[in-house]
Design a protein around this motif. Sequence first.
Motif, PDB file in Angstrom:
ATOM      1  N   ILE A 139       0.837  -1.205   0.000  1.00 21.04           N
ATOM      2  CA  ILE A 139       0.000   0.000   0.000  1.00 21.04           C
ATOM      3  C   ILE A 139       0.864   1.244   0.000  1.00 21.04           C
ATOM      4  O   ILE A 139       0.618   2.196  -0.760  1.00 21.04           O
ATOM      5  CB  ILE A 139      -0.952  -0.016   1.216  1.00 21.04           C
ATOM      6  N   VAL A 140       1.891   1.264   0.836  1.00 16.49           N
ATOM      7  CA  VAL A 140       2.788   2.430   0.909  1.00 16.49           C
ATOM      8  C   VAL A 140       3.482   2.649  -0.430  1.00 16.49           C
ATOM      9  O   VAL A 140       3.552   3.782  -0.937  1.00 16.49           O
ATOM     10  CB  VAL A 140       3.822   2.253   2.039  1.00 16.49           C
ATOM     11  N   ASP A 141       4.012   1.583  -1.026  1.00 15.64           N
ATOM     12  CA  ASP A 141       4.680   1.714  -2.332  1.00 15.64           C
ATOM     13  C   ASP A 141       3.715   2.261  -3.377  1.00 15.64           C
ATOM     14  O   ASP A 141       4.086   3.126  -4.185  1.00 15.64           O
ATOM     15  CB  ASP A 141       5.231   0.360  -2.776  1.00 15.64           C
ATOM     16  N   VAL A 160       0.076  10.229   1.527  1.00 17.19           N
ATOM     17  CA  VAL A 160       0.496   8.996   2.197  1.00 17.19           C
ATOM     18  C   VAL A 160      -0.118   8.847   3.594  1.00 17.19           C
ATOM     19  O   VAL A 160      -0.772   7.854   3.893  1.00 17.19           O
ATOM     20  CB  VAL A 160       2.034   8.916   2.302  1.00 17.19           C
ATOM     21  N   ALA A 161       0.084   9.834   4.450  1.00 21.83           N
ATOM     22  CA  ALA A 161      -0.274   9.681   5.858  1.00 21.83           C
ATOM     23  C   ALA A 161      -1.764   9.462   6.081  1.00 21.83           C
ATOM     24  O   ALA A 161      -2.164   8.663   6.938  1.00 21.83           O
ATOM     25  CB  ALA A 161       0.198  10.900   6.654  1.00 21.83           C
ATOM     26  N   HIS A 262      -1.505  11.046  12.176  1.00 14.98           N
ATOM     27  CA  HIS A 262      -0.700  12.008  12.939  1.00 14.98           C
ATOM     28  C   HIS A 262       0.737  11.515  13.090  1.00 14.98           C
ATOM     29  O   HIS A 262       1.694  12.288  12.968  1.00 14.98           O
ATOM     30  CB  HIS A 262      -1.277  12.206  14.344  1.00 14.98           C
ATOM     31  N   LEU A 263       0.880  10.229  13.391  1.00 10.86           N
ATOM     32  CA  LEU A 263       2.208   9.684  13.656  1.00 10.86           C
ATOM     33  C   LEU A 263       3.104   9.773  12.426  1.00 10.86           C
ATOM     34  O   LEU A 263       4.278  10.171  12.525  1.00 10.86           O
ATOM     35  CB  LEU A 263       2.075   8.229  14.124  1.00 10.86           C
ATOM     36  N   LYS A 372       2.053   1.634  14.879  1.00 11.96           N
ATOM     37  CA  LYS A 372       3.518   1.657  14.817  1.00 11.96           C
ATOM     38  C   LYS A 372       4.040   0.914  13.594  1.00 11.96           C
ATOM     39  O   LYS A 372       5.002   1.353  12.947  1.00 11.96           O
ATOM     40  CB  LYS A 372       4.096   1.051  16.097  1.00 11.96           C
ATOM     41  N   LEU A 373       3.404  -0.224  13.274  1.00 16.28           N
ATOM     42  CA  LEU A 373       3.824  -0.969  12.092  1.00 16.28           C
ATOM     43  C   LEU A 373       3.654  -0.125  10.829  1.00 16.28           C
ATOM     44  O   LEU A 373       4.562  -0.053   9.979  1.00 16.28           O
ATOM     45  CB  LEU A 373       2.988  -2.255  11.973  1.00 16.28           C
ATOM     46  N   GLN A 374       2.511   0.536  10.695  1.00 18.97           N
ATOM     47  CA  GLN A 374       2.274   1.365   9.514  1.00 18.97           C
ATOM     48  C   GLN A 374       3.271   2.511   9.446  1.00 18.97           C
ATOM     49  O   GLN A 374       3.787   2.831   8.371  1.00 18.97           O
ATOM     50  CB  GLN A 374       0.846   1.918   9.546  1.00 18.97           C
TER      51      GLN A 374
END
Length: 415
Positions: A139-141, A160-161, A262-263, A372-374
């Motif tokens: 998903i990020v890629d 992205v975020a 937010h993270l 945290k994983l994301q």
Amino acid sequence: MNPTATTEGARDSAGPARAEDLAAALLTQEARRDPYPFYARMRREDPVHRSAQGIWYLTRYTDVEAALGDLRLSNDRDRMTRAYTALGGDLKALSRLTDRLGRVMSNTDPPDHARLRKLANRAFTARRVESLRDRVQGIVDGLIDEAVAAGPTMDLVEAVASPLPMAVVCELFGIPDEDLPQVKTWFRRFGRLSEDIDASEAAIEQYEEYLARLVRRRRADPGDDLISALVATQAKDDRLTDSELLSTCFVLITAGDETTTHLVGNGMLSLLRHPAQLARLRADPALARPAVEELARYDTPTQAIVRVVAEDLTIGGRTLREGELAYLFLAATNRDPERFHDPDRLDLTRPGNRPLSFGNGPHFCLGGPLAKLQAEVAVGTLVRRLPHLRLTDEAALDWRPNPLQRRLTALPVTY
């Protein structure tokens, strides 16, 4: 849930600056840009303060850590509703949403909380979270590919975020692709619950009806998703009612959305503002996991959480009375020099790093590991794939006017 809503009348009090003054100041543009000097002053001058209306503000690590584990500070829905209603105004209106969500692990006390948490833990396991790593990476890629194809600049929050957690949650819960546009509309409303109470209440009702339909489908045709796992858990233990099952699904789906956004946003901004730490992470990708812990400490996504006093107790030499509200400022504790050496410095290899970013005690955030994983995957991938990433306009940065959550409105970058 505005911590300054009932303290405006105390601004002109004689004597040294009071916590009300600083809490009210958290709504200013200066504090929105950087609230941490205000928290430092709170810790020094009045770390356990009671306003004229009975609202407590706690800002020291030791006090908040103790409060998070003390069952006399309640998260019970009914107690919270009574406390908000007693204050009136916007807080009274917000109590309707608290009541509308039903009884779930995030708004109950033991023994109900322990029962609901245990049942959710059986479905939402560490193994299930870790099994999502490859999908999160994909998903990020994909999000980065789309942003790069669109041009040499992007809003990192929008690109992205923000879309990342919703895509991951839809994957985790098996939400069909054809339902995504409507789900996105609901998620946008959930990020602005307090702006229009009637619209928010209607959105919650529509979303609960949608979840009820999904639950019925999973009972008839279970899959390898979290709703199916929760349905299977309910079948083995009939103490989980249908209403509790729906509310648990609602909380698990929505709770991590804003926090993850937010993270990632705050974390990337912190790195871009600290090029030496950014270079350190780029040189050693294995730092991504501890880096996320430090980024969450340095600029905490959930700045404060709310509790209501269920039984008189003493914290920091002050007596908190039954029925009073307490705001526990996690972000203030994460910069407490009594707990963290040189707390205003970003250090991705900080030893003994144990911030309270995701709470502590019985209500420790169940979705924290997934958030945290994301963030680990998103931050690590952005740093690796975009080696020339930099801010385009520092002066244009702004944050939403909510002192309980710290979220950038946008993060303009070029690469």
